[in-house]
Enzyme design. Sequence first.
Site, PDB file in Angstrom:
ATOM      1  N   SER A 113       0.697  -1.245  -0.014  1.00  0.00           N
ATOM      2  CA  SER A 113      -0.046  -0.228   0.074  1.00  0.00           C
ATOM      3  C   SER A 113       0.976   1.366   0.039  1.00  0.00           C
ATOM      4  CB  SER A 113      -0.916   0.086   1.263  1.00  0.00           C
ATOM      5  OG  SER A 113      -1.568  -1.396   1.347  1.00  0.00           O
ATOM      6  N   HIS A 173      -7.363  -0.387   6.020  1.00  0.00           N
ATOM      7  CA  HIS A 173      -6.983  -1.912   6.168  1.00  0.00           C
ATOM      8  C   HIS A 173      -6.933  -2.708   7.568  1.00  0.00           C
ATOM      9  CE1 HIS A 173      -5.662  -2.791   1.967  1.00  0.00           C
ATOM     10  NE2 HIS A 173      -4.919  -1.638   2.081  1.00  0.00           N
TER      11      HIS A 173
END
Lengths: 468, 468, 468, 468
Positions: free
Chosen positions: B300, B398
């Site tokens: 990410s 997340h």
Amino acid sequence: WFSSPTRVGFTGMEEILTRVVAPLPTYETREKSPPPPESNSLDFMHFYKSLEKEDKHRFLSKLSQDFGVDHKGASELAVKLLDTQLRDLATILQVEDRLRYSLTPRYKQLLNHISRVEGGVKFLVDLRADVLEIIASKSNETPHIKDLNGTLKSLLSEWFSVGLLRLERITWHSSCEILQKISQYEAVHPIRNWTDLKRRVGPYRRCYAFTHAAMPGEPLVVLHVALTEDISDNIQSIVREFATLDVEEDVNKVNAAVFYSISSTQAGLQGVELGNYLIKRVVRELQSEFPHMARFSSLSPIPGFSSWLQALLSQCRKEGRGSDLLSEQEWKEVEKATDSTSATQTLDALRRLITSSEWLRSEKLSSVLEPLLMRLCAWYLYGEKRRGYALNPVANFHLQNGASMWRLNWLADTSPRGIANSCGLMVNYRYFLNDTSKNSSLYLQNKVVVASEQILGLVSQFQKTSKL
Amino acid sequence: WFSSPTRVGFTGMEEILTRVVAPLPTYETREKSPPPPESNSLDFMHFYKSLEKEDKHRFLSKLSQDFGVDHKGASELAVKLLDTQLRDLATILQVEDRLRYSLTPRYKQLLNHISRVEGGVKFLVDLRADVLEIIASKSNETPHIKDLNGTLKSLLSEWFSVGLLRLERITWHSSCEILQKISQYEAVHPIRNWTDLKRRVGPYRRCYAFTHAAMPGEPLVVLHVALTEDISDNIQSIVREFATLDVEEDVNKVNAAVFYSISSTQAGLQGVELGNYLIKRVVRELQSEFPHMARFSSLSPIPGFSSWLQALLSQCRKEGRGSDLLSEQEWKEVEKATDSTSATQTLDALRRLITSSEWLRSEKLSSVLEPLLMRLCAWYLYGEKRRGYALNPVANFHLQNGASMWRLNWLADTSPRGIANSCGLMVNYRYFLNDTSKNSSLYLQNKVVVASEQILGLVSQFQKTSKL
Amino acid sequence: WFSSPTRVGFTGMEEILTRVVAPLPTYETREKSPPPPESNSLDFMHFYKSLEKEDKHRFLSKLSQDFGVDHKGASELAVKLLDTQLRDLATILQVEDRLRYSLTPRYKQLLNHISRVEGGVKFLVDLRADVLEIIASKSNETPHIKDLNGTLKSLLSEWFSVGLLRLERITWHSSCEILQKISQYEAVHPIRNWTDLKRRVGPYRRCYAFTHAAMPGEPLVVLHVALTEDISDNIQSIVREFATLDVEEDVNKVNAAVFYSISSTQAGLQGVELGNYLIKRVVRELQSEFPHMARFSSLSPIPGFSSWLQALLSQCRKEGRGSDLLSEQEWKEVEKATDSTSATQTLDALRRLITSSEWLRSEKLSSVLEPLLMRLCAWYLYGEKRRGYALNPVANFHLQNGASMWRLNWLADTSPRGIANSCGLMVNYRYFLNDTSKNSSLYLQNKVVVASEQILGLVSQFQKTSKL
Amino acid sequence: WFSSPTRVGFTGMEEILTRVVAPLPTYETREKSPPPPESNSLDFMHFYKSLEKEDKHRFLSKLSQDFGVDHKGASELAVKLLDTQLRDLATILQVEDRLRYSLTPRYKQLLNHISRVEGGVKFLVDLRADVLEIIASKSNETPHIKDLNGTLKSLLSEWFSVGLLRLERITWHSSCEILQKISQYEAVHPIRNWTDLKRRVGPYRRCYAFTHAAMPGEPLVVLHVALTEDISDNIQSIVREFATLDVEEDVNKVNAAVFYSISSTQAGLQGVELGNYLIKRVVRELQSEFPHMARFSSLSPIPGFSSWLQALLSQCRKEGRGSDLLSEQEWKEVEKATDSTSATQTLDALRRLITSSEWLRSEKLSSVLEPLLMRLCAWYLYGEKRRGYALNPVANFHLQNGASMWRLNWLADTSPRGIANSCGLMVNYRYFLNDTSKNSSLYLQNKVVVASEQILGLVSQFQKTSKL
């Protein structure tokens, strides 16, 4: 997987419900609650499916009673709402929203989560069918079950909103899976074999269904249409006609669309309007395929007419008012045709004739009975009401949709079933597209039935003749 | 069709709203109200689309204020609810249901009807995007708009419930229509040309999207996955790797699934959880394709790290506490490497280096800065919070899903964009499938971030070094 | 798998051919021969693909020479056929059949077997492309290669028979795989980007291709059509028009179908008629979609016109007959416009103008050159022949199909390429559906070109003016 | 369209053939002949379809006789070929090519053109079925018809080459159109109803078909497979097993693939190898689905065994050699079991038992007959030949494919049909994948049958016992 229980005590139910139906998060944290593990939903589904019918009922009662709205919380917020009436709108709106949230039954979340797992939506549809069954069986002791029903119905209404439905045209090229279901679900004019089925989806026929992404391969409501030159006045020419089974359609012979069968397949979707939308969607589809098509009509059965008629005759006999139903002339003819010598005998003969469908075999009897049955049936459809709406459920359906009661047809369904249910009569409910919206309002709001001259004429004959 | 207005006064709005937003039926007749003609919905949609942005805002304000909940009715039922508290449950339940109904904003019905016409659902998604924009721009004067937003969000949540979404795998065989959108929507690692696009859907890659029956051809949320031997520590080896573009996948080389990009495409679906469900659905899909796959992780970006760092350095300079961030040794090295002679100079040089990405070109500077940037970034991700949750939105996403903060990677995104946004750093959020449910609860309910030893080590170094 | 050889001596080739090309079974056992193992075909394919170009040529020569017809066997059967001439027909037929069988090249069986393995048909198409390349490069020493070519062509003709082709309409919903190929293969009016591509398959355009079951995802021949009000006289209005990119088609604006690009994609299918059939198939498709459409025409490039013109001018200059091409009036105007003082200078100036496309920038020059270029081009298309058929390959294609040479268009392709290739001229070959069959015969059998009055007028002007 | 004739004289046939079957172009112009108008093909097809059966035969005779090879032209080229034997190879090749061309029947072109129109390929398949029927009915007077058959077969072989066929797996999700055909075509183990059909395509079953682009919706050859733990020794456990109809397949229970039915559906494709290729293709398909599957076998009927046995018994009776077939012990047991007192009586009783299938009802008789019938049947399959190949057509088919004769099964098909045709016996032909290629060659070229020890043992018992 939850291991399969055979007979479940209250404790088992208690245990699973407590574990699986999470408490409603507080208003403040309602967006910060992680979804429960999927296994919760699966356990619930598995447990429920494993129950015997009676246990299902107990289980649903428990769920709806013990895991519904927090009444205390709701009433506290009601107090609060009253306290804020003089405050600014922002505050009022906020309290209203809290109150609304507090009126959410605790089990609603679980239902939502179940809808997300595979097969979950179908499970809930079937669950609601069970709920409706409970309500039907013991209606006065079920306020909580009714609440559960309301919650389920409102969720299902959202999920089965028309925008989420898919119109599928069913043809001989459709999968066997779906065609077998079409065959199974056809309740109005049963399908007997492959050829019969092929006919229903072949040339000069259209078969449409709504399906839904969450229940693949499952037609929810099915509409059968015949494409004809004129609006059909009997069902034989539709379901017993095989001459055109293998021809190419000639577009010039298609002037009218006759909806000759519509079936809802999911008991659990009762009250979720699908049939009405399907008819309207199909009309649009047909108009785009046949731009010049202007005539749209149902050809509908009249379930219940024979029973109603039997009951009427019984009553007349009991009350000795038999001849009231018939004109003098008719009375004589029936008397003669049935060799009766007294009013009682005549009425008995009449009832027997109708029960046995024997009149059909005699041309004479047929012609004697035709005006009588037409008149009585017109009245049954037009005049018999329940809470102000048409007693006959098919009539009620089409009138709600905005159709008008257009034509009653003699010898329109000569199958044993047709003769037995409605003395062979069928009726066309016609959809004049410019009027359906207006008609629908008139019917639903003012209980007005729009009918053709033929129907109104028969009704007025009935009213004149009958001294009821 | 409504003719296209160019500039609309309040009168025009008034007129259309009055005509189109029907009053809420009474509780008793709520099931007996025919749906309004479709033209109502179409008129509303057409009118709204023709408005300028500012007029849209006025229009929505009007809609939400004048056609919302009937406050008087609601408060009357609140009184009634309190009156019935001592009555039987059936009565209480009934009044609760009435109260619930009375809290329905009048416009809710219209929104429901709009969802049924073609393109209606997409219209409402876009409408909500406008609503969110209004709220963002002038948050304190919009209680009614917030109510409208709440209503829309709850409707959209039902319609976009996971059970109604379709998982589509996008490949080079998918339609150009959808692939062009995939290309357009890819915000994280932009797609430059056909080959680049082909790479993202080719061997050792998977691209999945959720689509919805009511918005055909429109991917709602898109997830890009790389299938790798080990969890990737940089993005170059994924998006700049073309060697395997035309090979057959070798299943033995696939041990890990790296989620390297996830994009939501519909502003109007904010808050409707899709990304989380997509990741979980894709994990299931991959597990069934590669039964032995055991490693799932994101790779990410860290948007906002550079800005945060710049702000931090500014503040330190202002407060004269520059050296607080660095160990003595580091401070010396930076001083030396930047030819600085004062703390202020050193800090300025540091800021300049980061702004200009110049440090990347010098191996020396790189190695001096690596421990510093790693430490600061770990803190930024792990320690910086907003209302108790991770400040960084990707981290927050997340962590909500139940991933753990697993590994910070140096020189992981050396594209100009990657260097500029996060000094080239990227982070893996790892999904340990047995822990996600627990982690998610811990994070959402207790604000606990689960992190690996590497991350915790860096954080503790930061805490030791910084005298902040 | 055969291991990949790098450089192959004759021995390697010998070895594989002997192993893989089985002897022709005897006539008697021809139906009783089991197919060779698939690995034979795969080995052959793999071996061939691994060869360098030059080795491929040697390999094919070897194959065609050493594994062709058994000449001795054939001549023996020819003797036998002559011996049976006076016998009964059954005997003659039998010997003819044996003779026919004996004329089968031994490699034909192998080719047949290759067609059955995955990718085999595509392999043979590409193999034939190589064969054609050999023939083109050294035509006088290749009798056996020509035989191989004949065998391949006849097999491919059977496999690519029109009944086995699938017409696909390509739209923006087609797969990226096929659309990228469409984009790549478009040789006539190159496609520059996504929008350009979207335009070619969007409203008022149709793009059709033939595909084949054995070569999935591979368009074999592609036809682009514009749907217009009148037959287009320039290409700009088709490929540079984006105004209607997002509109709904209005069927009332569609009167004509203009075929503005047709491309064959497989060199190895040369001589296998596909384009002709595609045009005819598409005409049928369009007629069924637009029953009232009556005008069908190409809008075609004129490749080679500029080169031909340059050559003509060179020759005239050399032979000092420059003025022969122009009328006196024209000659003066060109002289004046180019400031020339001698015939040689004028001709040189003219050539320069055409080479540089400079004339386009001057309105004066344009109007001076228009009648001249139109006249010369009409002649080039109509009068220049090769073995009696039109020299220009595009003209030859459409005339074979039965189109007539209908209209020459000035400033019809103003792209640099269009100006360079054909001085911006384009031509419509019109398909009058009732005449195509007749025209085709006239052209192919009698070499007659059917042309419109405009063309014939220009040709006759040319003949009057030119003293060539 | 050609108007429908009712009875056609030779003149009508003459007329249409002359008009429609174009002369073969000269060798030089063979590539310059425009295809005839499509209407030629359509006229031919329409005319032919309108003929009565007998007229079809006359018509085909006429076509094949008067529009075949130009014998004179062919013999002239044969002379020419002999004249060029001493010339260069290029010349020889050219004359060979001309000769080959001259051996083309004139009607071949027409057949090619017909293949291009819609429905043309199917028409030709059916036409060939008619041709085969003529040949079967009057084989000695049809040399030209045989030539036509040869031409048709070679064309069909090209068009139905395996590379052009599509393997389709048929499931319950396939279209009703195709499933009804599957049901119809199943000749080996007839399908009785929907459930039966669903079983054949449900769990632990596979149904595959080859289809062809030119005959959409038409399965050409159908293979039914059962997925089992061990190679099945009876058909009941496959076609009468409904216990697993709705289960999920357990991949661990799938070790063997049993081909229990294969049906060719097109009489006109006789001799065009499809079944063999289908089996091999399906094996590949199954191997990729079940990588560890190692056992492939048929479970095949033995049509003709009972008739053969009856004939044998008749002959023995006539020749008074009845006891030759049975061992002494057996003979006694049969005598006793049938209460016979003489050899003739015993043989008659035996024949009656077999004709009436009565033995099945007595356990005693069954056990007496088992060794006898097994032995005789093994011999029938293994030893009875026609031109050196297995007399039994099913055996011949699988042996050609390279299977070995693996196991004879007692009471393997106890349906009335199975008992009547083959005394309830069935046989497994097993496909050992590494040996099929070798076995196929051995059988086809050397007429060697590969069989298991069980079979060979039974055969040797037969040979010992029988004194035939």
